[in-house]
Design an enzyme around this catalytic site. Structure first.
Site, PDB file in Angstrom:
ATOM      1  N   LYS A   1       3.000   4.514  -1.243  1.00  0.00           N
ATOM      2  CA  LYS A   1       2.810   5.467  -2.344  1.00  0.00           C
ATOM      3  C   LYS A   1       3.974   6.456  -2.293  1.00  0.00           C
ATOM      4  CE  LYS A   1      -2.102   5.168  -1.237  1.00  0.00           C
ATOM      5  NZ  LYS A   1      -1.868   4.377  -0.003  1.00  0.00           N
TER       6      LYS A   1
ATOM      7  N   ASP B   1      16.594  10.100  -8.195  1.00  0.00           N
ATOM      8  CA  ASP B   1      18.060  10.243  -8.145  1.00  0.00           C
ATOM      9  C   ASP B   1      18.627  10.038  -6.741  1.00  0.00           C
ATOM     10  OD1 ASP B   1      18.071  10.752 -10.849  1.00  0.00           O
ATOM     11  OD2 ASP B   1      18.164  12.932 -10.633  1.00  0.00           O
TER      12      ASP B   1
ATOM     13  N   HIS C   1       0.806  -1.226   0.000  1.00  0.00           N
ATOM     14  CA  HIS C   1       0.000   0.000   0.000  1.00  0.00           C
ATOM     15  C   HIS C   1       0.837   1.273   0.000  1.00  0.00           C
ATOM     16  CE1 HIS C   1      -3.796   2.208   1.361  1.00  0.00           C
ATOM     17  NE2 HIS C   1      -4.149   1.503   0.308  1.00  0.00           N
TER      18      HIS C   1
END
Length: 232
Positions: A159, A164, A157
């Site tokens: 996100k 870089d 779950h």
């Protein structure tokens, strides 16, 4: 009393010091770490020009006037999603994505642009959601981007995105059109070495946990079949 010559050289010296101080301040401002919060839903704005600028190369990119009309009927100007997309397109070396849901085609196009430009892209996602209609995961995988998914009962779950290895994009936002333009969501964009390293460590751990070599559900299925046959 200072003569004219002395005043001249003092003035010259002060000018040099002032120029140096201004240059130093500008460098500090340019190097200031990013700390930004975006709130959604985002109004719909044109992003075609932004994606076109990123996809162009060489003389073509230099010749095209920045900010010129693109012929798109959508309103132009800043928006949370445009800012989000612009930060994502800053990637030059690597982009690590850890996402529960990824179905927005504009974000998919941006990731593919980065991949074609030579940025190393890795994606971790949830096995249930990536199989749903509209998911962009299959397209990314077919384009040669490395994708790994969970094999757990719970959801993957997270996100977040790491750009870089120095910029973190995280928050409540799923990478879906519904979330971007309809939901109350937030996104934090930050350049903080300690925070980025914490998320990078979590990504690397998940990346290894989800290594296909470690998948066991095929073995579990085979064991279950064998168990049923034994009972019969």
């Amino acid at each position: 009393m200072w003569g004219f010559g002395g005043q001249f050289w003092i003035g010259m010296g002060l000018g040099v010091v002032l120029d140096t101080a201004v240059a130093w301040l500008l460098r500090r401002l340019e190097a200031a770490p990013v700390r930004e919060v975006l709130f959604f839903p985002s109004r719909v704005t044109c992003i075609a020009e932004l994606l076109a600028e990123e996809s162009a190369s060489g003389a073509a990119a230099e010749a095209r006037p920045r900010g010129g009309p693109c012929g798109c009927p959508l309103p132009h100007g800043e928006s949370p999603f445009r800012r989000f997309l612009a930060c994502l397109l800053l990637a030059r070396r690597s982009l690590d994505l850890c996402l529960f849901a990824f179905s927005n085609p504009h974000l998919s196009r941006a990731v593919l642009l980065l991949h074609r430009r030579g940025v190393r892209v890795r994606v971790v996602t949830d096995s249930d959601y990536m199989a749903l209609a509209g998911s962009q995961i299959g397209l990314l995988r077919r384009s040669g981007i490395q994708v790994r998914h969970d094999q757990e009962l719970g959801y993957m779950h997270h996100k977040f995105a790491i750009i870089d290895k120095k910029m973190l994009i995280t928050g409540s936002l799923n990478w879906t059109t519904q979330a971007i333009h309809s939901n109350r969501e937030h996104v934090l964009i930050v350049e903080d070495k300690d925070l980025v390293n914490n998320f990078l460590e979590e990504f690397e751990k998940i990346w290894e946990d989800y290594n296909p070599a470690n998948y066991t559900f095929f073995q579990k299925e085979g064991k279950e079949v064998l168990k049923n046959k034994t009972k019969a």
